[in-house]
Design an enzyme around this catalytic site. Structure first.
Site, PDB file in Angstrom:
ATOM      1  N   GLU A  39      -5.623   2.138  -4.553  1.00  0.00           N
ATOM      2  CA  GLU A  39      -4.786   0.818  -5.053  1.00  0.00           C
ATOM      3  C   GLU A  39      -5.207   0.419  -6.275  1.00  0.00           C
ATOM      4  O   GLU A  39      -6.037   0.703  -6.871  1.00  0.00           O
ATOM      5  CB  GLU A  39      -5.139  -0.458  -3.861  1.00  0.00           C
ATOM      6  CG  GLU A  39      -6.544  -0.947  -3.833  1.00  0.00           C
ATOM      7  CD  GLU A  39      -6.834  -1.874  -2.956  1.00  0.00           C
ATOM      8  OE1 GLU A  39      -6.392  -1.892  -1.776  1.00  0.00           O
ATOM      9  OE2 GLU A  39      -7.463  -3.022  -3.395  1.00  0.00           O
TER      10      GLU A  39
ATOM     11  N   LYS B 154       0.835  -1.291   0.086  1.00  0.00           N
ATOM     12  CA  LYS B 154      -0.084  -0.237   0.028  1.00  0.00           C
ATOM     13  C   LYS B 154       0.866   1.494  -0.105  1.00  0.00           C
ATOM     14  O   LYS B 154       0.712   2.092  -0.498  1.00  0.00           O
ATOM     15  CB  LYS B 154      -0.906   0.085   1.217  1.00  0.00           C
ATOM     16  CG  LYS B 154      -2.004  -1.077   1.227  1.00  0.00           C
ATOM     17  CD  LYS B 154      -3.316  -0.500   1.047  1.00  0.00           C
ATOM     18  CE  LYS B 154      -4.439  -1.603   1.007  1.00  0.00           C
ATOM     19  NZ  LYS B 154      -5.793  -1.317   0.804  1.00  0.00           N
TER      20      LYS B 154
ATOM     21  N   ILE C 231     -13.248  11.144   3.541  1.00  0.00           N
ATOM     22  CA  ILE C 231     -14.170  11.658   2.606  1.00  0.00           C
ATOM     23  C   ILE C 231     -15.381  11.023   2.836  1.00  0.00           C
ATOM     24  O   ILE C 231     -15.684   9.943   2.898  1.00  0.00           O
ATOM     25  CB  ILE C 231     -13.410  10.979   1.286  1.00  0.00           C
ATOM     26  CG1 ILE C 231     -12.171  11.871   1.068  1.00  0.00           C
ATOM     27  CG2 ILE C 231     -14.675  11.313   0.209  1.00  0.00           C
ATOM     28  CD1 ILE C 231     -11.246  10.843   0.214  1.00  0.00           C
TER      29      ILE C 231
ATOM     30  N   VAL D   6     -13.707  -9.339 -10.813  1.00  0.00           N
ATOM     31  CA  VAL D   6     -15.068 -10.145 -10.870  1.00  0.00           C
ATOM     32  C   VAL D   6     -15.745  -9.247 -11.940  1.00  0.00           C
ATOM     33  O   VAL D   6     -16.565  -9.902 -12.614  1.00  0.00           O
ATOM     34  CB  VAL D   6     -15.629 -10.152  -9.227  1.00  0.00           C
ATOM     35  CG1 VAL D   6     -16.984 -10.630  -9.530  1.00  0.00           C
ATOM     36  CG2 VAL D   6     -14.635 -10.951  -8.562  1.00  0.00           C
TER      37      VAL D   6
ATOM     38  N   GLU E 247      -5.531  10.136   7.603  1.00  0.00           N
ATOM     39  CA  GLU E 247      -6.135  10.274   6.318  1.00  0.00           C
ATOM     40  C   GLU E 247      -7.041  11.070   6.417  1.00  0.00           C
ATOM     41  O   GLU E 247      -7.828  10.961   7.367  1.00  0.00           O
ATOM     42  CB  GLU E 247      -6.296   8.951   5.603  1.00  0.00           C
ATOM     43  CG  GLU E 247      -5.215   8.422   4.871  1.00  0.00           C
ATOM     44  CD  GLU E 247      -5.810   7.014   4.173  1.00  0.00           C
ATOM     45  OE1 GLU E 247      -4.966   6.200   3.830  1.00  0.00           O
ATOM     46  OE2 GLU E 247      -7.132   7.047   3.988  1.00  0.00           O
ATOM     47  N   LYS E 248      -7.299  11.928   5.409  1.00  0.00           N
ATOM     48  CA  LYS E 248      -8.498  12.821   5.178  1.00  0.00           C
ATOM     49  C   LYS E 248      -9.736  11.792   5.050  1.00  0.00           C
ATOM     50  O   LYS E 248      -9.583  10.718   4.415  1.00  0.00           O
ATOM     51  CB  LYS E 248      -8.449  13.651   3.847  1.00  0.00           C
ATOM     52  CG  LYS E 248      -9.559  14.506   3.800  1.00  0.00           C
ATOM     53  CD  LYS E 248      -9.254  15.586   2.583  1.00  0.00           C
ATOM     54  CE  LYS E 248     -10.671  16.335   2.533  1.00  0.00           C
ATOM     55  NZ  LYS E 248     -10.823  17.474   3.432  1.00  0.00           N
TER      56      LYS E 248
ATOM     57  N   ARG F 173      -4.921  -7.799 -11.756  1.00  0.00           N
ATOM     58  CA  ARG F 173      -5.653  -9.072 -12.023  1.00  0.00           C
ATOM     59  C   ARG F 173      -6.873  -8.715 -12.865  1.00  0.00           C
ATOM     60  O   ARG F 173      -7.212  -7.395 -12.975  1.00  0.00           O
ATOM     61  CB  ARG F 173      -5.859  -9.900 -10.719  1.00  0.00           C
ATOM     62  CG  ARG F 173      -6.677  -9.008 -10.022  1.00  0.00           C
ATOM     63  CD  ARG F 173      -7.094  -9.944  -8.608  1.00  0.00           C
ATOM     64  NE  ARG F 173      -7.749  -9.270  -7.633  1.00  0.00           N
ATOM     65  CZ  ARG F 173      -8.875  -8.500  -7.470  1.00  0.00           C
ATOM     66  NH1 ARG F 173      -9.755  -8.626  -8.598  1.00  0.00           N
ATOM     67  NH2 ARG F 173      -9.073  -7.785  -6.377  1.00  0.00           N
TER      68      ARG F 173
ATOM     69  N   ARG G 172     -23.990  -9.373  -8.590  1.00  0.00           N
ATOM     70  CA  ARG G 172     -23.276 -10.485  -8.109  1.00  0.00           C
ATOM     71  C   ARG G 172     -24.446 -11.366  -7.279  1.00  0.00           C
ATOM     72  O   ARG G 172     -25.041 -10.946  -6.399  1.00  0.00           O
ATOM     73  CB  ARG G 172     -22.299 -10.200  -7.044  1.00  0.00           C
ATOM     74  CG  ARG G 172     -21.321  -9.292  -7.733  1.00  0.00           C
ATOM     75  CD  ARG G 172     -19.891  -9.214  -6.885  1.00  0.00           C
ATOM     76  NE  ARG G 172     -18.976  -8.540  -7.482  1.00  0.00           N
ATOM     77  CZ  ARG G 172     -17.604  -8.670  -6.672  1.00  0.00           C
ATOM     78  NH1 ARG G 172     -17.216  -9.232  -5.837  1.00  0.00           N
ATOM     79  NH2 ARG G 172     -16.725  -7.516  -7.369  1.00  0.00           N
TER      80      ARG G 172
ATOM     81  N   GLY H  88     -10.945  -2.400   7.487  1.00  0.00           N
ATOM     82  CA  GLY H  88     -12.044  -1.513   8.201  1.00  0.00           C
ATOM     83  C   GLY H  88     -11.418  -1.424   9.772  1.00  0.00           C
ATOM     84  O   GLY H  88     -12.393  -0.916  10.429  1.00  0.00           O
TER      85      GLY H  88
END
Lengths: 80, 451
Positions: free
Chosen positions: B289, B117, B204, B296, B201-202, B293, B339, B166
């Site tokens: 990020e 990251k 949002i 989905v 971090e800000k 790959r 999904r 989280g």
């Protein structure tokens, strides 16, 4: 005295420990109270607790940590 | 193309999708599988199947040595990792290459670089791509944190350096709250993660998740526009769209250009996705990020562009240049993907493996159902709950939604609980129809109703 069987509510993978580096929820031969966590069933990346519905003594696990299980399979037996 | 036989190192619907792309390119397929998947559709469709281990993924789909052995024994000359499992494992990519096979994806080095990251954030910054304002390193003390928070503006998130998924996040509204929460957050992080390190971090408040599909061949990079994936539950996407209607043409152009720059910065090869948070209030977007790959939700991009992303990544891995120019990629209409998971929405999305007793799938030019299901298939409990992806196209978003409502009534999967009722309710919701949602919308929405 009789033998109570603990059945898995779901198919999946049975775990006796909360994490690989931690001791089992219940050692073999341990006593069990109602509501005690006996293990986890991983089903589709979700972990469901298996808890004791009755109190008992001398729990004996019939499934290894990390073993694949079917729904209704006997996970353990205890004396009630 | 110097590929003739592709080993598919995955399962489920994506294994079926990869097999289909290989067929289109005239390539033979080798399907590896666990003992639980011996009867799967992917195995039935492949030219050759190799069992690589027992049901737990750690002993089969994550077993690098077994997969490489299967590739050698079966004469495969390329490996497609799909998504999940080993798809973003740099050591796997290296092992495939070391065995003399083509890895259908970027290099192991690129996977490792973009998978870290902090390093990925630096790559983004170097490419001139905006990142969420915040710490560049751990905070040394509360005063350093207060100074930084004042510069980036409240509200801010105090995050545990060792947290993730989280966990270990506190939102603070002002300096007073920051000073009060900081020591608690540090103590809590130490207790929870064995590491009291914090960063800021800000915050949002009403972020939307927008991601850009990129393709590269190591020499040239293009984007295939964006997808919006703001409808999430427990940080899992459940409904995706392309394009993202919340973007203006200017923001779309800026975001897509940023993603291409980032891909070029690392000389990316294959299909990748650059994920952003979009702050609708300010019109700003921030890099989160890179997923190195196929994703989905790639079919919504395929539905609006007409491209075959999986075939394209296979060709590139086979040594070909990208078959398309940037100007060839156009947005035509709108697509939505639902999904369909083996989860019971009425029981808090409890996973419900079982046997498919009946299956009815709508077939039309504007409908696609990517799935591994067939009548009589026993869905195993060992893997994720995704059963299939229903993708619908329309000339406009409104037309797409109307068609989706219709198509959802035609899709029938019997024998197990699925998330079809969730999608039926979402497709009928006025806020969803208005496109008024952010990444927290779905959990709030679910809290107020039963399905």
């Amino acid at each position: 005295m009789s033998i109570e069987r603990v059945l898995s509510p779901l198919p999946g993978t049975f775990y006796r420990r909360p994490a690989p580096d931690q001791p089992p929820f219940k050692a073999d031969g341990a006593d069990v109270a109602v509501g005690d966590v006996l293990g986890l069933v991983e089903v589709m990346k979700n972990f469901q607790e298996v808890t004791a519905e009755v109190a008992g003594r001398g729990i004996r696990f019939l499934v290894e940590d990390g073993e694949a299980i079917d729904a209704e399979q006997v996970l353990a037996e205890l004396e009630v | 193309m110097n590929i003739t036989r592709v080993l598919i190192a995955n399962r489920g619907e994506i294994a079926v999708r990869i097999n289909q792309a290989c067929r289109k390119l005239g390539l033979a397929t080798v399907q590896v599988h666990s003992s639980a998947d011996a009867d799967s559709l992917a195995v039935r469709l492949a030219d050759h199947a190799v069992e690589i281990g027992p049901p737990p993924a750690a002993k089969s789909y994550l077993n690098i040595a077994a997969i490489i052995d299967a590739a050698r024994a079966s004469g495969a000359d390329a490996v497609h990792p799909g998504y999940g499992f080993l798809a973003e494992n740099g050591e796997f990519a290296d092992a495939v290459t070391a065995a003399g096979l083509a890895f259908i994806g970027p290099s192991g080095d690129a996977i490792r670089l973009l998978g870290d990251k902090v390093a990925a954030r630096q790559v983004a910054a170097n490419a001139g791509v905006p990142t969420v304002p915040g710490s560049t390193a751990r905070l040394t003390d509360v005063d350093a944190g207060l100074g930084l928070a004042a510069r980036i503006g409240y509200p801010v998130m105090i995050k545990a350096a060792a947290g993730g998924g989280g966990r270990g996040i506190r939102v603070v509204a002002d300096a007073e709250e920051f000073a009060r929460q900081f020591p608690q957050a540090s103590a809590e992080a130490l207790a929870a993660f064995g590491d009291g390190g914090l960063y800021v971090e800000k915050m949002i408040a009403r972020a939307r998740h927008v991601e850009v599909q990129v393709l590269g061949d190591g020499q040239r990079w293009i984007h295939c526009f964006e997808r919006e994936c703001s409808l999430q539950r427990r940080r899992q996407k459940v409904w995706e769209e392309a394009p993202a209607l919340c973007l203006t043409a200017e923001v779309r152009a800026a975001m897509c250009t940023a993603a291409v720059k980032l891909a070029a910065q690392v000389k990316y090869s294959g299909a990748g996705t650059v994920e952003f948070l979009y702050d609708e209030a300010s019109g700003e977007f921030y890099f989160i990020e890179v997923n190195t790959r196929i994703q989905v939700e790639h079919p919504v991009t395929e539905m609006i562009t007409g491209l075959d992303l999986v075939a394209e990544m296979i060709r590139v891995a086979g040594g070909e240049r990208l078959s398309i120019e940037q100007d060839d990629v156009e947005i035509r209409g709108h697509a939505i993907e639902c999904r369909i998971n083996a989860e019971n929405p009425a029981k808090n999305f409890l996973p419900q493996p079982g046997t498919v007793s009946a299956l009815q799938v709508p077939v039309a030019d504007d409908v696609r159902f990517d799935t591994m299901l067939f009548e009589g298939y026993k869905v195993p409990p060992f893997y994720d709950s995704l059963l299939g992806k229903l993708i619908v196209h329309g000339d406009s978003r409104a037309a797409c939604l109307a068609r989706l409502r219709e198509v959802l009534t035609l899709l029938r999967i019997e024998g197990l609980a699925t998330t079809i009722p969730l999608h039926t309710a979402l497709a009928a919701d006025p806020q969803v129809a208005a496109g008024e949602f952010d990444t927290r919308f779905l959990e709030r929405w679910l809290a107020g109703r039963s399905l």
